[in-house]
Design a protein around this motif. Structure first.
Motif, mmCIF file in Angstrom:
data_model
loop_
_atom_site.group_PDB
_atom_site.id
_atom_site.type_symbol
_atom_site.label_atom_id
_atom_site.label_comp_id
_atom_site.label_asym_id
_atom_site.label_seq_id
_atom_site.Cartn_x
_atom_site.Cartn_y
_atom_site.Cartn_z
ATOM 1 N N THR A 14 11.028 3.952 -7.942
ATOM 2 C CA THR A 14 9.829 3.336 -8.524
ATOM 3 C C THR A 14 9.316 2.210 -7.627
ATOM 4 O O THR A 14 8.108 2.090 -7.393
ATOM 5 C CB THR A 14 10.131 2.802 -9.931
ATOM 6 N N ALA A 15 10.237 1.397 -7.106
ATOM 7 C CA ALA A 15 9.844 0.313 -6.200
ATOM 8 C C ALA A 15 9.204 0.874 -4.934
ATOM 9 O O ALA A 15 8.197 0.335 -4.453
ATOM 10 C CB ALA A 15 11.058 -0.550 -5.845
ATOM 11 N N PHE A 20 4.516 1.599 -1.730
ATOM 12 C CA PHE A 20 3.658 2.497 -0.963
ATOM 13 C C PHE A 20 2.219 2.423 -1.457
ATOM 14 O O PHE A 20 1.274 2.411 -0.666
ATOM 15 C CB PHE A 20 4.184 3.930 -1.034
ATOM 16 N N ALA A 21 2.035 2.340 -2.767
ATOM 17 C CA ALA A 21 0.683 2.219 -3.329
ATOM 18 C C ALA A 21 0.031 0.914 -2.879
ATOM 19 O O ALA A 21 -1.146 0.895 -2.494
ATOM 20 C CB ALA A 21 0.743 2.301 -4.850
ATOM 21 N N ILE A 22 0.801 -0.172 -2.908
ATOM 22 C CA ILE A 22 0.276 -1.465 -2.438
ATOM 23 C C ILE A 22 -0.092 -1.369 -0.969
ATOM 24 O O ILE A 22 -1.145 -1.881 -0.544
ATOM 25 C CB ILE A 22 1.300 -2.588 -2.690
ATOM 26 N N THR A 28 -6.258 0.227 3.244
ATOM 27 C CA THR A 28 -7.620 0.706 2.983
ATOM 28 C C THR A 28 -8.591 -0.467 2.928
ATOM 29 O O THR A 28 -9.688 -0.399 3.510
ATOM 30 C CB THR A 28 -7.661 1.501 1.662
ATOM 31 N N TRP A 29 -8.189 -1.529 2.259
ATOM 32 C CA TRP A 29 -9.036 -2.722 2.197
ATOM 33 C C TRP A 29 -9.260 -3.295 3.605
ATOM 34 O O TRP A 29 -10.366 -3.690 3.953
ATOM 35 C CB TRP A 29 -8.424 -3.778 1.284
ATOM 36 N N GLN A 30 -8.206 -3.330 4.391
ATOM 37 C CA GLN A 30 -8.330 -3.867 5.751
ATOM 38 C C GLN A 30 -9.305 -3.037 6.586
ATOM 39 O O GLN A 30 -10.162 -3.582 7.291
ATOM 40 C CB GLN A 30 -6.970 -3.911 6.428
ATOM 41 N N TYR A 50 4.426 -6.916 5.838
ATOM 42 C CA TYR A 50 5.566 -7.311 5.020
ATOM 43 C C TYR A 50 5.895 -6.275 3.950
ATOM 44 O O TYR A 50 7.068 -6.016 3.671
ATOM 45 C CB TYR A 50 5.335 -8.694 4.419
ATOM 46 N N VAL A 51 4.880 -5.670 3.369
ATOM 47 C CA VAL A 51 5.115 -4.607 2.392
ATOM 48 C C VAL A 51 5.787 -3.416 3.090
ATOM 49 O O VAL A 51 6.696 -2.795 2.533
ATOM 50 C CB VAL A 51 3.803 -4.184 1.698
#
Length: 168
Positions: A14-15, A20-22, A28-30, A50-51
């Motif tokens: 789950t983590a 991965f979603a984050i 995508t935002w970048q 870091y993610v």
């Protein structure tokens, strides 16, 4: 012990999915801010790095749980089954020592040093980034002990014999 392993596998999976979603949203935002708005986001690149580190470490622990890491076991497969068990337990004990010394002990020291350093584009300290090392070190150490017990109980095979490389 099996129930705890299954629960920790679910938590790790789950983590990994959440991280991965984050990571996808952040990257995508970048790209959007850089290519469409022509004004790159100042924090997204640092967060993505870091993610990615946390995702890689948690993913490595999850794969270790399944004994899915690459193994060069050409020699071990040729040994008698009792010797294969000794080798498999020895490998798990080496992983246990590595996890304890490098990830837990070294990671705690690195986290303590990093706690005094601020992140450049994000609120927080570098110690938060390094905190993943002792966390995954404890998880990997647990899995190594679990595998040792399973190998000794004969719940797990010492060396996998079904390799697709042999079929090729």
């Amino acid at each position: 012990m099996r129930a705890l392993k299954k629960a920790s596998d679910r938590v790790l999976a789950t983590a990994c999915v959440a991280l991965f979603a984050i990571l996808i949203v952040t990257v995508t935002w970048q790209v959007f801010t850089r290519q469409v708005l022509n004004e790159p986001s100042s924090w997204s690149e640092e967060l993505a790095k870091y993610v990615f580190v946390w995702l890689g470490m948690f993913g490595a622990a999850l794969v270790f749980s399944e004994r899915g890491h690459i193994a060069v076991d050409v020699v071990a497969r040729k040994l008698p089954e009792p010797i294969q068990r000794v080798v498999a337990v020895g490998v798990q004990l080496i992983v246990l020592v590595f996890a304890g010394l490098t990830l837990v002990w070294g990671g705690l020291r690195l986290t303590a040093v990093g706690w005094g350093q601020s992140l450049t584009a994000l609120p927080g300290h570098l110690g938060l980034v390094y905190l993943v090392m002792p966390i995954t070190g404890v998880i990997i150490a647990y899995y190594a002990l679990y595998h040792v017990a399973s190998i000794l109980r004969r719940d797990e095979v010492a060396v996998e014999t079904d390799h697709t490389a042999e079929e090729v």
